[in-house]
Design a protein around this motif. Structure first.
Motif, PDB file in Angstrom:
ATOM      1  N   ALA A  10      22.083  55.925  47.543  1.00 34.86           N
ATOM      2  CA  ALA A  10      22.624  54.870  46.685  1.00 34.86           C
ATOM      3  C   ALA A  10      21.466  54.185  45.982  1.00 34.86           C
ATOM      4  CB  ALA A  10      23.397  53.852  47.522  1.00 34.86           C
ATOM      5  N   ASP A  11      21.692  53.723  44.769  1.00 36.17           N
ATOM      6  CA  ASP A  11      20.651  52.970  44.067  1.00 36.17           C
ATOM      7  C   ASP A  11      20.123  51.869  44.979  1.00 36.17           C
ATOM      8  OD1 ASP A  11      20.696  54.430  41.687  1.00 36.17           O
ATOM      9  OD2 ASP A  11      22.202  53.131  40.765  1.00 36.17           O
ATOM     10  N   GLY A  12      18.792  51.784  45.080  1.00 33.65           N
ATOM     11  CA  GLY A  12      18.162  50.789  45.930  1.00 33.65           C
ATOM     12  C   GLY A  12      17.753  51.322  47.297  1.00 33.65           C
ATOM     13  N   PHE A  13      17.894  52.648  47.537  1.00 37.90           N
ATOM     14  CA  PHE A  13      17.495  53.209  48.835  1.00 37.90           C
ATOM     15  C   PHE A  13      15.988  53.036  49.042  1.00 37.90           C
ATOM     16  CE2 PHE A  13      16.695  56.741  45.973  1.00 37.90           C
ATOM     17  CZ  PHE A  13      15.561  57.357  46.494  1.00 37.90           C
ATOM     18  N   LEU A  56      27.294  65.012  43.765  1.00 41.60           N
ATOM     19  CA  LEU A  56      27.928  63.707  43.943  1.00 41.60           C
ATOM     20  C   LEU A  56      28.708  63.752  45.249  1.00 41.60           C
ATOM     21  CD1 LEU A  56      29.348  63.128  40.341  1.00 41.60           C
ATOM     22  CD2 LEU A  56      27.070  62.540  41.237  1.00 41.60           C
ATOM     23  N   LEU A  57      28.762  62.646  45.960  1.00 40.79           N
ATOM     24  CA  LEU A  57      29.511  62.605  47.214  1.00 40.79           C
ATOM     25  C   LEU A  57      30.949  63.066  46.997  1.00 40.79           C
ATOM     26  CD1 LEU A  57      29.893  61.951  50.193  1.00 40.79           C
ATOM     27  CD2 LEU A  57      30.223  59.538  49.545  1.00 40.79           C
ATOM     28  N   SER A  58      31.525  62.699  45.875  1.00 39.77           N
ATOM     29  CA  SER A  58      32.918  63.069  45.591  1.00 39.77           C
ATOM     30  C   SER A  58      33.129  64.578  45.477  1.00 39.77           C
ATOM     31  CB  SER A  58      33.397  62.379  44.316  1.00 39.77           C
ATOM     32  OG  SER A  58      32.563  62.745  43.222  1.00 39.77           O
ATOM     33  N   GLU A  59      32.043  65.337  45.294  1.00 41.79           N
ATOM     34  CA  GLU A  59      32.129  66.788  45.134  1.00 41.79           C
ATOM     35  C   GLU A  59      31.785  67.569  46.402  1.00 41.79           C
ATOM     36  OE1 GLU A  59      30.404  66.726  40.546  1.00 41.79           O
ATOM     37  OE2 GLU A  59      29.060  67.227  42.215  1.00 41.79           O
ATOM     38  N   VAL A  60      31.323  66.874  47.438  1.00 41.19           N
ATOM     39  CA  VAL A  60      30.777  67.537  48.623  1.00 41.19           C
ATOM     40  C   VAL A  60      31.880  67.929  49.615  1.00 41.19           C
ATOM     41  CG1 VAL A  60      29.306  67.165  50.652  1.00 41.19           C
ATOM     42  CG2 VAL A  60      28.565  66.349  48.418  1.00 41.19           C
ATOM     43  N   ASP A  61      31.754  69.140  50.160  1.00 38.78           N
ATOM     44  CA  ASP A  61      32.640  69.593  51.238  1.00 38.78           C
ATOM     45  C   ASP A  61      31.986  69.202  52.560  1.00 38.78           C
ATOM     46  OD1 ASP A  61      34.248  70.851  53.082  1.00 38.78           O
ATOM     47  OD2 ASP A  61      34.081  72.853  52.177  1.00 38.78           O
ATOM     48  N   LEU A  62      32.462  68.138  53.168  1.00 37.62           N
ATOM     49  CA  LEU A  62      31.837  67.586  54.372  1.00 37.62           C
ATOM     50  C   LEU A  62      31.863  68.560  55.541  1.00 37.62           C
ATOM     51  CD1 LEU A  62      33.213  63.926  54.246  1.00 37.62           C
ATOM     52  CD2 LEU A  62      31.042  64.813  53.335  1.00 37.62           C
ATOM     53  N   ARG A  81      27.646  50.226  51.658  1.00 39.14           N
ATOM     54  CA  ARG A  81      28.715  49.525  52.374  1.00 39.14           C
ATOM     55  C   ARG A  81      29.883  49.131  51.472  1.00 39.14           C
ATOM     56  NH1 ARG A  81      26.277  43.909  54.543  1.00 39.14           N
ATOM     57  NH2 ARG A  81      28.431  43.478  55.029  1.00 39.14           N
ATOM     58  N   ALA A  82      29.637  49.068  50.174  1.00 40.33           N
ATOM     59  CA  ALA A  82      30.685  48.661  49.232  1.00 40.33           C
ATOM     60  C   ALA A  82      31.643  49.800  48.872  1.00 40.33           C
ATOM     61  CB  ALA A  82      30.054  48.115  47.954  1.00 40.33           C
ATOM     62  N   LEU A  83      31.314  51.020  49.265  1.00 37.64           N
ATOM     63  CA  LEU A  83      32.115  52.169  48.853  1.00 37.64           C
ATOM     64  C   LEU A  83      32.911  52.713  50.040  1.00 37.64           C
ATOM     65  CD1 LEU A  83      32.671  53.951  46.364  1.00 37.64           C
ATOM     66  CD2 LEU A  83      30.827  55.445  47.160  1.00 37.64           C
ATOM     67  N   GLU A  84      34.221  52.634  49.948  1.00 34.50           N
ATOM     68  CA  GLU A  84      35.094  53.110  51.027  1.00 34.50           C
ATOM     69  C   GLU A  84      34.851  54.587  51.335  1.00 34.50           C
ATOM     70  OE1 GLU A  84      37.628  53.041  54.158  1.00 34.50           O
ATOM     71  OE2 GLU A  84      36.941  51.283  53.047  1.00 34.50           O
ATOM     72  N   ALA A  85      34.509  55.380  50.335  1.00 32.52           N
ATOM     73  CA  ALA A  85      34.252  56.808  50.563  1.00 32.52           C
ATOM     74  C   ALA A  85      33.082  57.014  51.524  1.00 32.52           C
ATOM     75  CB  ALA A  85      33.983  57.516  49.241  1.00 32.52           C
ATOM     76  N   VAL A  86      32.110  56.120  51.517  1.00 27.89           N
ATOM     77  CA  VAL A  86      30.977  56.215  52.448  1.00 27.89           C
ATOM     78  C   VAL A  86      31.461  55.921  53.863  1.00 27.89           C
ATOM     79  CG1 VAL A  86      28.776  55.184  53.129  1.00 27.89           C
ATOM     80  CG2 VAL A  86      29.229  55.683  50.718  1.00 27.89           C
ATOM     81  N   LEU A  87      32.262  54.863  54.034  1.00 28.66           N
ATOM     82  CA  LEU A  87      32.784  54.521  55.357  1.00 28.66           C
ATOM     83  C   LEU A  87      33.660  55.659  55.896  1.00 28.66           C
ATOM     84  CD1 LEU A  87      33.734  50.780  54.742  1.00 28.66           C
ATOM     85  CD2 LEU A  87      31.611  51.698  55.688  1.00 28.66           C
ATOM     86  N   GLU A  88      34.478  56.241  55.038  1.00 29.76           N
ATOM     87  CA  GLU A  88      35.330  57.368  55.436  1.00 29.76           C
ATOM     88  C   GLU A  88      34.500  58.591  55.801  1.00 29.76           C
ATOM     89  OE1 GLU A  88      38.562  57.646  56.162  1.00 29.76           O
ATOM     90  OE2 GLU A  88      38.582  55.465  55.897  1.00 29.76           O
ATOM     91  N   LEU A 110      27.459  51.568  59.515  1.00 33.37           N
ATOM     92  CA  LEU A 110      28.106  52.154  60.684  1.00 33.37           C
ATOM     93  C   LEU A 110      28.967  51.108  61.400  1.00 33.37           C
ATOM     94  CD1 LEU A 110      25.104  54.228  62.122  1.00 33.37           C
ATOM     95  CD2 LEU A 110      26.702  54.812  60.270  1.00 33.37           C
ATOM     96  N   ALA A 111      28.470  49.868  61.463  1.00 30.95           N
ATOM     97  CA  ALA A 111      29.246  48.781  62.067  1.00 30.95           C
ATOM     98  C   ALA A 111      30.533  48.555  61.280  1.00 30.95           C
ATOM     99  CB  ALA A 111      28.420  47.502  62.115  1.00 30.95           C
ATOM    100  N   LEU A 112      30.431  48.513  59.951  1.00 25.93           N
ATOM    101  CA  LEU A 112      31.615  48.308  59.119  1.00 25.93           C
ATOM    102  C   LEU A 112      32.595  49.472  59.213  1.00 25.93           C
ATOM    103  CD1 LEU A 112      29.950  46.760  55.947  1.00 25.93           C
ATOM    104  CD2 LEU A 112      31.299  45.590  57.706  1.00 25.93           C
ATOM    105  N   ALA A 113      32.076  50.666  59.492  1.00 25.24           N
ATOM    106  CA  ALA A 113      32.945  51.835  59.656  1.00 25.24           C
ATOM    107  C   ALA A 113      33.649  51.816  61.015  1.00 25.24           C
ATOM    108  CB  ALA A 113      32.137  53.126  59.501  1.00 25.24           C
ATOM    109  N   GLY A 114      33.229  50.901  61.895  1.00 24.86           N
ATOM    110  CA  GLY A 114      33.899  50.737  63.183  1.00 24.86           C
ATOM    111  C   GLY A 114      33.547  51.795  64.214  1.00 24.86           C
TER     112      GLY A 114
END
Length: 185
Positions: A10-13, A56-62, A81-88, A110-114
């Motif tokens: 993410a920008d700012g890493f 792009l994360l949206s294109e990746v087969d996890l 942390r602002a992107l739900e796709a990262v938490l998922e 990771l904390a926010l992802a529970g």
């Protein structure tokens, strides 16, 4: 099967937290893929280094990956942390019993992802208060391994983190050989 780790950028890493583990893992035979969480493959680090992600994360087969890594960096972690796709993504790796790794402030994601409720973790010192309520135990160790969760403190522990992760993925012998080849301690 070759271990493959997905780095979420993410920008700012924090550059050193991304580049050192990337270098160590690839030297050790781990396939590392860089995924931008943005809609642009070019991701700018906290100190101006721009990296072109592989996808792009949206294109990746996890399903193709054995683990995921989140580098720190204040603004980078805010973006992660602002992107739900990262938490998922983090949750999907935990559900599949795969490696989940983070350094510096990124354990906040990771904390926010529970996923930390039964885990021992570490993070950048100033983020302890944000993480402690979500984990079983907080540690000041430089690298903490709890099952398939690996966390680390910050830029100064990035090399140690990379070697620890390589040892877990490819074995102590491979890690020792890479360390010797790099003239690392």
């Amino acid at each position: 099967m070759q271990n493959r780790i997905l780095f979420l950028l993410a920008d700012g890493f924090e550059e050193s937290e991304m580049v050192l583990p990337f270098d160590i893992l690839t030297r050790g035979g781990v396939k590392v893929s860089l995924a931008s969480i943005h809609e642009d493959p070019y991701v700018e680090g906290a100190h101006g280094l721009t990296i072109k992600a592989d996808a792009l994360l949206s294109e990746v087969d996890l399903k193709l990956f054995s683990g995921v890594f989140l580098p720190g960096g204040g603004r980078g972690v805010e973006n992660l942390r602002a992107l739900e796709a990262v938490l998922e993504t983090v949750r999907s790796f935990v559900s599949a019993d795969k490696w989940v790794t983070a350094i510096c402030a990124a354990p906040i994601v990771l904390a926010l992802a529970g996923i930390l409720h039964d885990k021992r973790v570490t993070s950048y010192p100033s983020t302890e208060a944000d993480i402690r309520p979500y984990c079983k135990a907080y540690s000041n160790d430089r690298v903490v391994v709890d099952g398939k969760l690996v966390t680390s403190r910050g830029p100064g522990s990035a090399e140690e983190f990379g070697f620890a992760l390589l040892s877990l993925l490819e074995g102590e012998e491979k890690m020792t050989a890479v360390k010797a080849g790099m003239v690392a301690r």
